[in-house]
Design an enzyme around this catalytic site. Sequence first.
Site, PDB file in Angstrom:
ATOM      1  N   ILE A 137       0.867  -1.172   0.000  1.00 34.60           N
ATOM      2  CA  ILE A 137       0.000   0.000   0.000  1.00 34.60           C
ATOM      3  C   ILE A 137       0.908   1.228   0.000  1.00 34.60           C
ATOM      4  CG2 ILE A 137      -2.027  -1.053   1.070  1.00 34.60           C
ATOM      5  CD1 ILE A 137      -1.188  -0.034   3.750  1.00 34.60           C
ATOM      6  N   ASP A 138       0.392   2.335  -0.472  1.00 34.91           N
ATOM      7  CA  ASP A 138       1.206   3.537  -0.635  1.00 34.91           C
ATOM      8  C   ASP A 138       1.694   4.074   0.712  1.00 34.91           C
ATOM      9  OD1 ASP A 138       0.723   3.434  -3.377  1.00 34.91           O
ATOM     10  OD2 ASP A 138      -1.099   4.647  -3.198  1.00 34.91           O
ATOM     11  N   LYS A 139       2.755   4.864   0.660  1.00 36.82           N
ATOM     12  CA  LYS A 139       3.352   5.447   1.862  1.00 36.82           C
ATOM     13  C   LYS A 139       2.311   6.148   2.734  1.00 36.82           C
ATOM     14  CE  LYS A 139       6.495   9.168   3.236  1.00 36.82           C
ATOM     15  NZ  LYS A 139       7.325  10.299   2.758  1.00 36.82           N
ATOM     16  N   THR A 141      -0.948   5.801   2.699  1.00 32.70           N
ATOM     17  CA  THR A 141      -2.136   5.003   2.988  1.00 32.70           C
ATOM     18  C   THR A 141      -1.828   4.153   4.219  1.00 32.70           C
ATOM     19  OG1 THR A 141      -2.754   4.892   0.651  1.00 32.70           O
ATOM     20  CG2 THR A 141      -3.711   3.233   2.103  1.00 32.70           C
ATOM     21  N   ARG A 237      -7.137   5.437  -5.924  1.00 30.46           N
ATOM     22  CA  ARG A 237      -6.896   6.863  -6.169  1.00 30.46           C
ATOM     23  C   ARG A 237      -7.192   7.232  -7.622  1.00 30.46           C
ATOM     24  NH1 ARG A 237      -0.883   7.361  -3.989  1.00 30.46           N
ATOM     25  NH2 ARG A 237      -1.201   9.591  -4.424  1.00 30.46           N
TER      26      ARG A 237
END
Length: 303
Positions: A137-139, A141, A237
């Site tokens: 998962i993104d930084k 998130t 997103r």
Amino acid sequence: MEVIQHIIQQNEQGERIDKIVSGLNKEWSRSQVQQWIKDGHIKVDEEKVKPNFKCPAESTITVTIPEPEGLDVEPENLHLDIAYEDSDVIVVNKPKGMVVHPAPGHYSGTMVNGLMYHCKDLSGINGVLRPGIVHRIDKDTSGLLMVAKNDLAHEHLVNQLVAKTVTRKYTAIVHGTIPHEYGTIDAPIGRDPKDRQSMTVVDNGKNAVTHFKVLERFKDFTLVQCELETGRTHQIRVHMKYIGYPLAGDPKYGPRKTLNINGQALHAGVLGFNHPRTEEYMEFQAELPKEFEQLLAQLKNNH
């Protein structure tokens, strides 16, 4: 190795290549880019150039990001919120702001650094920089990630992702008031040809499906739950922006005028999968972070 391409626009022609490339990613220093150019990792129209090369319009820069040679991931005593652990699997509730694994610009302080200190044994399928990492998962998130401790578990979990049997539900705040209660976004995702650092919906992209339902409506914003059927980079997103409801706080895909938060309001709150050894279905939930709860309280007061 990751390969990134960038087509020189009219307003960039005549600029030095090291300046253009270092501007593609804020984590790349000018000196690092210059070294990559000298080592042949950066080319223009497949030709080696010098760092002071002036780029003509419509030429293509190709950046082949080299894997660090002989880099050992250093174990670090970081606080990790472990939701579950046994001899095969760890489920971690990743905080917002933490990078999942080492990458250019982030060689310490990542979740993998913390895991290496915590348990010592992670699967080696993804190599030295991403041991045990099955999905990311993104930084910015927050939320739940499953990590494999051995290769058997790793392959089993990856097969479940491919078969679309893993449950992944996210809570998000989006701009705008969504009028309907449920929706499915089925739109292929690939690199944005105008910005290679971003993803977008493109005809030749990879299949991507997101299901969503409205949880609550506020003035100018909506709280939604998104469930992933596929797992493309930045999928939620990109998809929510595509239908006109970008995530609040998203610096890459959202509007400039947004809520005053650090990064997108997105939390991976539910994760379910079959245990790789027992085949038993397991599901985990992570409460919304305090910052997310405070944001919701603020929206309710404004409403």
